[in-house]
Design an enzyme around this catalytic site. Structure first.
Site, PDB file in Angstrom:
ATOM      1  N   GLN A 148      -4.551  16.844   6.436  1.00 44.49           N
ATOM      2  CA  GLN A 148      -3.929  17.176   7.724  1.00 44.49           C
ATOM      3  C   GLN A 148      -2.462  17.585   7.544  1.00 44.49           C
ATOM      4  OE1 GLN A 148      -5.862  14.502   7.171  1.00 44.49           O
ATOM      5  NE2 GLN A 148      -7.007  13.879   8.979  1.00 44.49           N
ATOM      6  N   ASN A 152      -2.955   3.924  11.604  1.00 41.29           N
ATOM      7  CA  ASN A 152      -2.737   5.370  11.507  1.00 41.29           C
ATOM      8  C   ASN A 152      -3.466   5.863  10.263  1.00 41.29           C
ATOM      9  OD1 ASN A 152      -1.488   7.793  12.561  1.00 41.29           O
ATOM     10  ND2 ASN A 152      -0.145   7.759  10.779  1.00 41.29           N
ATOM     11  N   LYS A 153      -3.384   7.135  10.022  1.00 45.08           N
ATOM     12  CA  LYS A 153      -4.088   7.762   8.893  1.00 45.08           C
ATOM     13  C   LYS A 153      -3.913   6.985   7.592  1.00 45.08           C
ATOM     14  CE  LYS A 153      -6.235  10.494   8.983  1.00 45.08           C
ATOM     15  NZ  LYS A 153      -7.696  10.228   9.099  1.00 45.08           N
ATOM     16  N   ARG A 194     -15.753   8.382  17.478  1.00 44.69           N
ATOM     17  CA  ARG A 194     -14.795   7.884  16.476  1.00 44.69           C
ATOM     18  C   ARG A 194     -14.265   6.527  16.961  1.00 44.69           C
ATOM     19  NH1 ARG A 194     -10.625  11.951  13.936  1.00 44.69           N
ATOM     20  NH2 ARG A 194     -10.922  10.470  12.237  1.00 44.69           N
ATOM     21  N   ASP A 249      -2.969   5.630  15.858  1.00 41.41           N
ATOM     22  CA  ASP A 249      -4.261   5.712  16.547  1.00 41.41           C
ATOM     23  C   ASP A 249      -4.511   4.507  17.443  1.00 41.41           C
ATOM     24  OD1 ASP A 249      -4.602   7.586  14.138  1.00 41.41           O
ATOM     25  OD2 ASP A 249      -6.268   8.047  15.469  1.00 41.41           O
ATOM     26  N   ARG A 270      -8.891  16.705  16.419  1.00 43.00           N
ATOM     27  CA  ARG A 270      -8.631  15.362  15.880  1.00 43.00           C
ATOM     28  C   ARG A 270      -7.216  14.984  16.321  1.00 43.00           C
ATOM     29  NH1 ARG A 270      -4.442  16.887  13.910  1.00 43.00           N
ATOM     30  NH2 ARG A 270      -4.232  14.836  13.010  1.00 43.00           N
ATOM     31  N   GLY A 271      -6.852  13.721  16.019  1.00 40.88           N
ATOM     32  CA  GLY A 271      -5.577  13.210  16.532  1.00 40.88           C
ATOM     33  C   GLY A 271      -5.862  12.411  17.793  1.00 40.88           C
ATOM     34  N   ALA A 272      -5.315  11.201  17.859  1.00 43.09           N
ATOM     35  CA  ALA A 272      -5.698  10.252  18.906  1.00 43.09           C
ATOM     36  C   ALA A 272      -5.571  10.806  20.340  1.00 43.09           C
ATOM     37  CB  ALA A 272      -4.900   8.955  18.732  1.00 43.09           C
TER      38      ALA A 272
HETATM   39  O1  MRU Z   1      -8.408  11.460  11.409  1.00 44.18           O
HETATM   40  P1  MRU Z   1      -7.382  12.103  12.296  1.00 44.18           P
HETATM   41  O2  MRU Z   1      -6.894  13.409  11.776  1.00 44.18           O
HETATM   42  O3  MRU Z   1      -7.853  12.161  13.715  1.00 44.18           O
HETATM   43  O4  MRU Z   1      -6.159  11.101  12.239  1.00 44.18           O
HETATM   44  C1  MRU Z   1      -5.041  11.402  13.013  1.00 44.18           C
HETATM   45  C2  MRU Z   1      -3.906  10.492  12.768  1.00 44.18           C
HETATM   46  O5  MRU Z   1      -3.967   9.557  12.004  1.00 44.18           O
HETATM   47  C3  MRU Z   1      -2.682  10.746  13.593  1.00 44.18           C
HETATM   48  O6  MRU Z   1      -1.535  10.368  12.900  1.00 44.18           O
HETATM   49  C4  MRU Z   1      -2.776   9.909  14.891  1.00 44.18           C
HETATM   50  O7  MRU Z   1      -3.985  10.172  15.536  1.00 44.18           O
HETATM   51  C5  MRU Z   1      -1.657  10.193  15.805  1.00 44.18           C
HETATM   52  S1  MRU Z   1      -1.815  11.793  16.521  1.00 44.18           S
HETATM   53  C6  MRU Z   1      -0.580  12.050  17.625  1.00 44.18           C
END
Ligand code: MRU
Length: 360
Positions: free
Chosen positions: A208, A259-260, A99, A249, A56-58
């Site tokens: 996370q 973002n999250k 996603r 994201d 996970r993470g963009a």
């Molecule tokens: O749902 P996730 O864990 O994929 O969400 C991730 C985030 O919100 C991160 O902050 C974002 O992707 C930046 S990662 C460098």
């Protein structure tokens, strides 16, 4: 004066790694209690790994999708590039359907599509196509680490010489191919000799922050305190937080940043307390085709992530649940956007357009 430290970069943990058998992922659903790996041997398995948030993470999901495309090409039974073309579209569509919010996913798939179209036009053989698609995924992997290091250096300079820095979610090595975006900024500040104490929001419901950010920063020996999401305001009021740095994201053309879920709360709190709020993201997270944050699609995740934790039910049967995975922070709350191309400040529409022109 704090000495620059030579950190033991656990941040180079193999978030995702191409192997001859497939793509290996550290299983982020099991950290921090168990360090185990999942091997995806088909593009469908890569898609599943993205959906279930093993990865996970963009930036990490963008590069994972690129490797998924390469994997699909490698294992095709087609005999020619032309014969493979419809299958290529199917592979891309499956990976794009995993996603919706992180634009890096679509950026990576579009880049693979562009390459495939060129190769097809130039009548490349299927073997050449397979090699070139894999090489492109490898290039994205390397570029991502380089971007993180560069934005880290830009952002590290913005952080205070000492004090608490709050982050939300995990925008670290685990969310990228290595080093991290928001955590890359913190790592760089520590490398520059700054004495940073990280406050990591636990980040309900997937945790996370509590699980991943805490795990990777501890591995680097960076002092870290996990706080529940509802503690940030009181710590800010007490003067413990000197800056906030988060990832993104998707950043719209006007600087609004998805973002999250919970990031927006933190941004409002930071503004109220006069604390700088930084967003660190690679250029692949910038989406100039989306005019404002209102147009960013927000993923709704399964209810079970809220109703249960560790297999245990937390809420009464049948209660209403909502689980949007992201929120959008309006650009007016953002002190600066830190990218590998430089640091942008308001007005963001002009700053982003200008930087795209200069670099593009
Ligand atoms: O749902 P996730 O864990 O994929 O969400 C991730 C985030 O919100 C991160 O902050 C974002 O992707 C930046 S990662 C460098």
């Amino acid at each position: 004066m704090w000495q620059a430290v030579n950190l033991h970069w656990k941040c180079m943990i193999p978030t995702l790694t191409w192997t001859p058998e497939g793509v290996s992922f550290i299983d982020q659903t099991r950290l921090p209690l168990e360090e185990s790996y999942v091997l995806a041997t088909t593009y469908e398995e890569v898609a599943e790994v993205i959906v279930t948030m093993v990865v996970r993470g963009a930036p990490a999901i963008g590069v994972s999708a690129a490797y998924g495309v390469a994997l699909g090409a490698k294992s095709t039974s087609a005999k020619s590039t032309q014969e493979f073309a419809p299958e290529f579209e199917k592979i891309c569509a499956r990976l794009a359907g995993t996603r919706p919010t992180a634009v890096n996913l679509f950026w990576a798939i579009d880049r693979m599509k562009g390459l495939f179209a060129n190769l097809r036009d130039s009548e490349a053989t299927l073997a050449q196509v397979q090699d070139r698609l894999l090489a492109e995924a490898h290039a994205m992997y390397e570029e991502d680490i380089a971007a993180c290091k560069t934005m880290g250096a830009f952002g590290g300079a913005l952080l205070p010489d000492e004090g608490g820095v709050l982050t939300h979610c995990n925008a670290g090595a685990l969310a990228t191919c290595g080093y991290g975006t928001a955590l890359g900024v913190i790592r760089s500040a520590v490398e520059q000799g700054k004495h940073i104490h990280v406050y990591a929001d636990e980040t309900r419901p997937f945790l996370q922050g509590a699980r991943l950010t805490a795990w990777e920063l501890m591995a680097d020996g960076i002092p870290t305190t996990v706080i529940c999401d509802n503690m940030a305001a009181s710590l800010m009021k007490a003067g413990k937080i000197k800056a906030v740095v988060v990832g993104a994201d998707r950043i719209a053309a006007n600087g609004d940043a998805a973002n999250k879920i919970g990031t927006y709360n933190v941004a409002i709190l930071a503004k109220e307390h006069g604390i700088p709020f930084y967003v660190a993201a690679p250029w692949s997270t910038i989406d100039l085709a989306t005019k404002t944050g209102d147009a960013i699609p927000i993923e709704e995740r399964p209810q079970v992530e809220v109703t249960h934790h560790g297999g245990k039910q937390l809420t009464p049967n049948g209660v209403g649940i909502c689980n949007p995975a992201f929120d959008v922070t309006p650009s007016k709350y953002i002190t600066a956007i830190i990218t590998e191309r430089g640091v942008l400040r308001a007005p963001y529409t002009e700053a982003l357009r200008q930087m795209e022109l200069v670099a593009g």
